[in-house]
Design a protein around this motif. Sequence first.
Motif, mmCIF file in Angstrom:
data_model
loop_
_atom_site.group_PDB
_atom_site.id
_atom_site.type_symbol
_atom_site.label_atom_id
_atom_site.label_comp_id
_atom_site.label_asym_id
_atom_site.label_seq_id
_atom_site.Cartn_x
_atom_site.Cartn_y
_atom_site.Cartn_z
ATOM 1 N N GLU A 195 39.247 13.649 25.346
ATOM 2 C CA GLU A 195 38.615 14.717 26.119
ATOM 3 C C GLU A 195 37.612 14.161 27.139
ATOM 4 O O GLU A 195 37.588 14.575 28.297
ATOM 5 C CB GLU A 195 37.920 15.700 25.177
ATOM 6 C CG GLU A 195 37.468 16.958 25.867
ATOM 7 C CD GLU A 195 36.992 18.012 24.891
ATOM 8 O OE1 GLU A 195 35.842 18.466 25.062
ATOM 9 O OE2 GLU A 195 37.765 18.386 23.995
ATOM 10 N N LEU A 196 36.789 13.220 26.718
ATOM 11 C CA LEU A 196 35.793 12.647 27.638
ATOM 12 C C LEU A 196 36.446 11.808 28.734
ATOM 13 O O LEU A 196 36.006 11.824 29.880
ATOM 14 C CB LEU A 196 34.775 11.806 26.863
ATOM 15 C CG LEU A 196 33.825 12.600 25.961
ATOM 16 C CD1 LEU A 196 32.997 11.656 25.104
ATOM 17 C CD2 LEU A 196 32.931 13.514 26.776
ATOM 18 N N ALA A 197 37.499 11.085 28.397
ATOM 19 C CA ALA A 197 38.188 10.255 29.390
ATOM 20 C C ALA A 197 38.830 11.103 30.480
ATOM 21 O O ALA A 197 39.055 10.622 31.599
ATOM 22 C CB ALA A 197 39.240 9.382 28.712
ATOM 23 N N ALA A 198 39.103 12.358 30.192
ATOM 24 C CA ALA A 198 39.716 13.256 31.178
ATOM 25 C C ALA A 198 38.716 13.772 32.210
ATOM 26 O O ALA A 198 39.118 14.337 33.227
ATOM 27 C CB ALA A 198 40.383 14.432 30.464
ATOM 28 N N ILE A 199 37.429 13.558 31.974
ATOM 29 C CA ILE A 199 36.413 14.013 32.917
ATOM 30 C C ILE A 199 36.381 13.066 34.107
ATOM 31 O O ILE A 199 36.224 11.857 33.952
ATOM 32 C CB ILE A 199 35.020 14.095 32.244
ATOM 33 C CG1 ILE A 199 35.052 15.135 31.127
ATOM 34 C CG2 ILE A 199 33.938 14.424 33.271
ATOM 35 C CD1 ILE A 199 33.797 15.166 30.268
#
Length: 175
Positions: A73-77
Amino acid sequence: NELNELGYFDPFKKVEVPTDCLKIGIVSSKTGAAIQDMLSVLQRRNPFIMVYLYSSKVQGNKCEEDIANGIIELAAIKGMDTIIIGRGGGSIEDLWAFNEEILARTVFNCDVPIISAVGHETDFTISDFVSDVRAATPTEAAEIISLSVGEISSVIKKIEDRMINIVVGLNQSKM
């Protein structure tokens, strides 16, 4: 052994973690001391860093899946500079999620550099060896990725001096 054969521990596959991050993700428990320590260091060193917290279980049944989901989820930011996965110390059983294959695969396949900050200096987990950087403690992880305001000021001063020298040089060449 399978992870080693797949190159998960290969130092040449590690990505350099920037030291001048502006946008970082942290996967940790929102109630643990580790997150408070990291946030305190980041605020003190560079209050301009944007922190995205994915509050995750960091021990217990299936928490490795929760941590892996946090990384994804964080890498998609957009513009995420690095991700820290971490928690404070504990028994090997408490830290076991960081030895699970699902988490190792997620760390290895992540496009954003990852710092593993699990436990204390003497604790080692598979995530430490798969990640791009191992920090001995969560506090050290926060220090690795944050230039202090003084360090930033020094860099700006050097750039300012170079710009002045260029302008002075241009003015002298016109004379």
